[in-house]
Design an enzyme around this catalytic site. Structure first.
Site, mmCIF file in Angstrom:
data_model
loop_
_atom_site.group_PDB
_atom_site.id
_atom_site.type_symbol
_atom_site.label_atom_id
_atom_site.label_comp_id
_atom_site.label_asym_id
_atom_site.label_seq_id
_atom_site.Cartn_x
_atom_site.Cartn_y
_atom_site.Cartn_z
ATOM 1 N N SER A 106 82.770 71.892 6.056
ATOM 2 C CA SER A 106 81.760 70.864 6.338
ATOM 3 C C SER A 106 82.175 69.447 5.956
ATOM 4 O O SER A 106 82.624 69.228 4.833
ATOM 5 C CB SER A 106 80.474 71.196 5.584
ATOM 6 N N ALA A 132 81.374 77.210 0.016
ATOM 7 C CA ALA A 132 81.486 75.974 -0.754
ATOM 8 C C ALA A 132 80.216 75.165 -0.531
ATOM 9 O O ALA A 132 80.124 74.399 0.421
ATOM 10 C CB ALA A 132 82.711 75.197 -0.320
ATOM 11 N N GLY A 191 89.141 66.000 8.840
ATOM 12 C CA GLY A 191 90.383 66.383 8.152
ATOM 13 C C GLY A 191 91.566 65.550 8.644
ATOM 14 O O GLY A 191 91.475 64.865 9.662
ATOM 15 N N ARG A 244 83.127 57.122 0.304
ATOM 16 C CA ARG A 244 82.648 57.564 -1.004
ATOM 17 C C ARG A 244 83.121 56.619 -2.103
ATOM 18 O O ARG A 244 84.033 55.816 -1.914
ATOM 19 C CB ARG A 244 83.084 59.001 -1.261
ATOM 20 N N TYR A 250 72.884 67.397 5.646
ATOM 21 C CA TYR A 250 73.859 68.091 4.785
ATOM 22 C C TYR A 250 73.136 68.973 3.763
ATOM 23 O O TYR A 250 73.437 70.161 3.623
ATOM 24 C CB TYR A 250 74.715 67.046 4.086
ATOM 25 N N THR A 298 83.849 65.124 -6.456
ATOM 26 C CA THR A 298 85.265 65.453 -6.646
ATOM 27 C C THR A 298 86.110 64.324 -6.058
ATOM 28 O O THR A 298 85.693 63.691 -5.084
ATOM 29 C CB THR A 298 85.577 66.771 -5.905
ATOM 30 N N LEU A 336 84.857 76.181 3.902
ATOM 31 C CA LEU A 336 85.039 74.816 3.374
ATOM 32 C C LEU A 336 85.066 73.788 4.502
ATOM 33 O O LEU A 336 85.653 72.726 4.368
ATOM 34 C CB LEU A 336 86.383 74.748 2.633
ATOM 35 N N PHE A 351 90.490 67.351 2.154
ATOM 36 C CA PHE A 351 91.244 67.068 0.929
ATOM 37 C C PHE A 351 91.111 68.188 -0.108
ATOM 38 O O PHE A 351 92.124 68.642 -0.656
ATOM 39 C CB PHE A 351 90.895 65.655 0.423
ATOM 40 N N VAL A 352 89.904 68.699 -0.319
ATOM 41 C CA VAL A 352 89.768 69.839 -1.249
ATOM 42 C C VAL A 352 90.414 71.107 -0.664
ATOM 43 O O VAL A 352 91.236 71.751 -1.321
ATOM 44 C CB VAL A 352 88.286 70.088 -1.630
HETATM 45 N N1 UDP Z 1 78.439 53.956 -4.198
HETATM 46 C C1 UDP Z 1 78.601 52.632 -4.545
HETATM 47 N N2 UDP Z 1 79.510 51.900 -3.846
HETATM 48 C C2 UDP Z 1 80.290 52.420 -2.845
HETATM 49 C C3 UDP Z 1 80.128 53.792 -2.510
HETATM 50 C C4 UDP Z 1 79.186 54.521 -3.207
HETATM 51 O O1 UDP Z 1 77.938 52.114 -5.447
HETATM 52 O O2 UDP Z 1 81.106 51.687 -2.285
HETATM 53 C C5 UDP Z 1 77.461 54.769 -4.962
HETATM 54 C C6 UDP Z 1 76.468 55.555 -4.123
HETATM 55 O O3 UDP Z 1 75.340 54.752 -3.804
HETATM 56 C C7 UDP Z 1 76.136 56.700 -5.054
HETATM 57 C C8 UDP Z 1 77.440 56.944 -5.808
HETATM 58 O O4 UDP Z 1 78.192 55.755 -5.676
HETATM 59 O O5 UDP Z 1 75.151 56.336 -5.979
HETATM 60 C C9 UDP Z 1 78.252 58.111 -5.273
HETATM 61 O O6 UDP Z 1 78.361 57.949 -3.901
HETATM 62 P P1 UDP Z 1 79.278 58.851 -2.987
HETATM 63 O O7 UDP Z 1 79.099 58.365 -1.583
HETATM 64 O O8 UDP Z 1 80.660 58.890 -3.523
HETATM 65 O O9 UDP Z 1 78.723 60.336 -3.143
HETATM 66 P P2 UDP Z 1 77.279 60.992 -3.380
HETATM 67 O O10 UDP Z 1 77.365 61.526 -4.751
HETATM 68 O O11 UDP Z 1 76.193 59.948 -3.249
HETATM 69 O O12 UDP Z 1 77.193 62.017 -2.319
#
Ligand code: UDP
Length: 326
Positions: A89, A128, A48, A200, A159, A189, A87, A23-24
């Site tokens: 990963s 990145a 992707g 996410r 990661y 992002t 980019l 996506f990025v």
């Molecule tokens: N998170 C959440 N509910 C979800 C998905 C993620 O509460 O359905 C929380 C996760 O535990 C983290 C934050 O949101 O604290 C960001 O999570 P994400 O997976 O987007 O990315 P991270 O910054 O952790 O790599």
């Protein structure tokens, strides 16, 4: 210090973008295609999307190769390349669980291949990297000279450590072979073209809110993240590529939210009937994350343009269409 002046056209320039279907990266490819560049994209579609490549394929200056960059790169012996973007990963916590070896290989063997190509072509390379190199940070906000607090054997280590290795490899090529390199550390992002099911927080919360389902907050929701809209991120990445500093730059939007506040905001903006549901917090989940972007702002006029509520509305429009497809 004088600030970077960004070129307004990339006609005659060629970019090589590893991970172009993401996506990025696909947003970045389109940005350069719109500036008149030729873009050679590579992806193996492990995370992707074909639909992202279909958008780029409409440009006559876009060339695509389906391949796994840690196994091989396309034959480019007679092609001039000016800029190489690393980019490729996978970057979601779900990926850390499902494809950790692929993540470690693309960031080590894949990055090595890209750096060798950069050296051979006399090009400029941008790695990145990620805010994950700071781990669960003990300082706040995170500045670039903070060396991090990473668990080397935890669930995110495939990661975090792979990106730390990729940064070290990049600096080694720069120091040993004088390769022209840049490093960005990308903070959270979001935006259109994200996978609805990549686990996410923003795709989860938006798709849940659109369907009036419970919003799944992990832990008590007091952990924080700072969310950058994708076009702002691409602008920041481009700015660093155009700079002359090989040391890392944080890129992102310092506007910080607790995850609970983020859920409430999404419910409000999308006028959803969803309720909050609290689930266990994953291991090693960073408690706080906010970039200091002062280093980038010292050398450029970069400033995020898209506020959270607007970015959420645009992203929700994208997910609405995606949900209708399935
Ligand atoms: N998170 C959440 N509910 C979800 C998905 C993620 O509460 O359905 C929380 C996760 O535990 C983290 C934050 O949101 O604290 C960001 O999570 P994400 O997976 O987007 O990315 P991270 O910054 O952790 O790599």
């Amino acid at each position: 210090m004088s600030k970077i002046i960004l070129p307004t056209s990339f006609e005659g320039k060629t970019l090589f973008v590893a991970g172009a279907a993401g996506f990025v990266p696909s947003t970045l490819c389109q940005f350069y295609l719109d500036l008149g560049a030729k873009v050679i994209g590579v992806d193996n579609f492990i995370t992707g999307s074909h639909s992202n490549i279909e958008i780029l394929a409409k440009y006559k200056n876009f060339e695509f190769h389906e391949m796994n960059i840690y196994q091989k790169l396309p034959h480019l012996s007679s092609t001039k390349i000016d800029y190489i973007y690393s980019l490729a990963s996978p970057a979601s916590p779900i990926d850390f669980e499902q494809i950790p070896i692929e993540i470690m290989r693309v960031n080590s063997e894949g990055t090595l291949k890209l750096l060798e190509l950069t050296r051979e072509k006399g090009a400029r390379f941008l790695e990145a990297s990620t805010s994950e190199v700071y781990g669960d940070p003990e300082i706040h906000p995170q500045e670039e000279d903070y060396v991090g607090h990473v668990n080397p054997i935890g669930p995110r280590s495939c990661y975090d450590e792979a990106k730390r290795f990729a940064e070290a490899l990049t600096m080694s090529f720069h120091r040993r072979y004088k390769v022209d390199t840049r490093i960005v550390r990308i903070f959270n992002t979001y935006g259109p073209r994200m996978r609805a099911n990549d686990g996410r927080v923003i795709p989860n919360f938006i798709t849940q809110a659109l369907q009036n389902k419970d919003i799944t907050i992990y832990g008590d929701g007091s952990q924080t993240r700072s969310f950058c809209y994708v076009t702002d991120l691409v602008q920041a990445m481009h700015t660093v590529m155009m700079s002359n500093d090989p040391t890392p730059f944080n890129i992102g939007n310092p506007d910080e939210y607790t995850i609970k506040k983020c859920a409430e905001e999404i419910i409000k903006v999308l006028a959803s009937k969803s309720k909050l549901a609290f689930l266990p917090l994953p291991k090693d989940d960073p408690k706080k994350r906010r970039p200091s972007i002062l280093k980038l702002q010292k050398i450029s006029d970069f400033k995020p343009q898209v506020i959270f509520d607007d970015g959420i509305k645009i992203t929700a429009e994208y997910f609405k269409k995606e949900l209708l497809k399935h």
